[in-house]
Design an enzyme around this catalytic site. Structure first.
Site, PDB file in Angstrom:
ATOM      1  N   HIS A   1      49.447  48.022  46.237  1.00  0.00           N
ATOM      2  CA  HIS A   1      49.792  49.814  46.111  1.00  0.00           C
ATOM      3  C   HIS A   1      50.240  50.593  45.059  1.00  0.00           C
ATOM      4  CE1 HIS A   1      47.597  49.853  49.762  1.00  0.00           C
ATOM      5  NE2 HIS A   1      47.497  48.528  50.682  1.00  0.00           N
TER       6      HIS A   1
ATOM      7  N   GLU B   1      51.564  53.694  45.407  1.00  0.00           N
ATOM      8  CA  GLU B   1      51.812  55.199  46.759  1.00  0.00           C
ATOM      9  C   GLU B   1      53.198  54.227  46.939  1.00  0.00           C
ATOM     10  OE1 GLU B   1      49.257  53.126  49.342  1.00  0.00           O
ATOM     11  OE2 GLU B   1      49.746  53.008  47.066  1.00  0.00           O
TER      12      GLU B   1
END
Length: 228
Positions: free
Chosen positions: A195, A197
């Site tokens: 991930h 983000e």
């Protein structure tokens, strides 16, 4: 640049994605619901993590049937950047926009930790701000993250330089060849289990994911400067 963050019932990574684009990149971003039928106003499409439709049948299997995914397939053919993270990667696989399939983690357990990722190919829309061989820290959070493909597909991935990210050292889920992220042959669709983000601020442990989003923006600005 205007980003779309797709939202399905069960999506839970959309807020992190929105924050990364709006607050860290300073770019325009909107949530787009699963029943939307047109994506022409957006320059990049982001499919976040979570458990779309509760991961019933298989992770991503129901989400790929929604109207928005038909539109994602259309704009992908046009060359727009499409990024699927976690469940987003699973959806892209189910939709046939990326080759291979996702299996249960080899441990048969949910895995949530920060792992080291190697940038295997920095010559893509999504990785150009990294250097080849660069090791970055990104979190993972999944139980179905064991990427698999047959030998023919694996060789094609290697021949076409479609393997963008690999796990460094310990493989947390059993993915073939330590694969953590791949693109399509055209290079504009990326799926990855880690991930980025959730790694855009050092106060949260790492900002190594920010370069991925900056790479997308850089590519778009350069392309549009040429057109102008």
């Amino acid at each position: 640049m205007k980003f779309a963050v797709l939202v399905f019932p069960g999506t839970n990574g959309h807020l992190d994605m929105y924050h990364a684009v709006k607050d860290k990149l300073g770019e325009e971003v909107e949530f787009v619901q699963h029943d939307t039928k047109n994506l022409d106003e957006y320059e990049a499409i982001l499919i976040p993590g979570g458990s779309s439709y509760g991961d019933y049948l298989r992770a991503g299997a129901i989400a790929r049937q929604t109207p928005i995914m038909k539109e994602v397939a259309r704009v992908a053919k046009e060359g727009k950047p499409i990024l699927g993270i976690g469940n987003g990667f699973q959806i892209l696989l189910e939709a046939g926009l990326l080759p291979g399939a996702m299996l249960q983690n080899k441990s048969l357990k949910f895995t949530c930790q920060t792992v080291q990722i190697v940038v295997h190919n920095n010559d893509t829309i999504f990785s150009r701000q990294y250097t080849n061989g660069e090791v970055i820290d990104l979190p993972i959070a999944h139980s179905v993250g064991n990427y698999y493909c047959d030998e023919k597909t694996l060789q094609e991935l290697k021949n076409n330089n479609q393997i963008v990210f690999t796990y460094n050292g310990t493989n947390p889920n059993g993915s073939i060849e330590n694969i953590a992220g791949i693109t399509n042959k055209q290079g504009n669709v990326l799926g990855m289990m880690p991930h980025p983000e959730r790694a855009v601020d050092k106060r949260l442990g790492s900002n190594d994911g920010l370069k991925l989003f900056k790479s997308i923006v850089q590519q778009w600005r350069e392309a549009n400067a040429v057109k102008a």
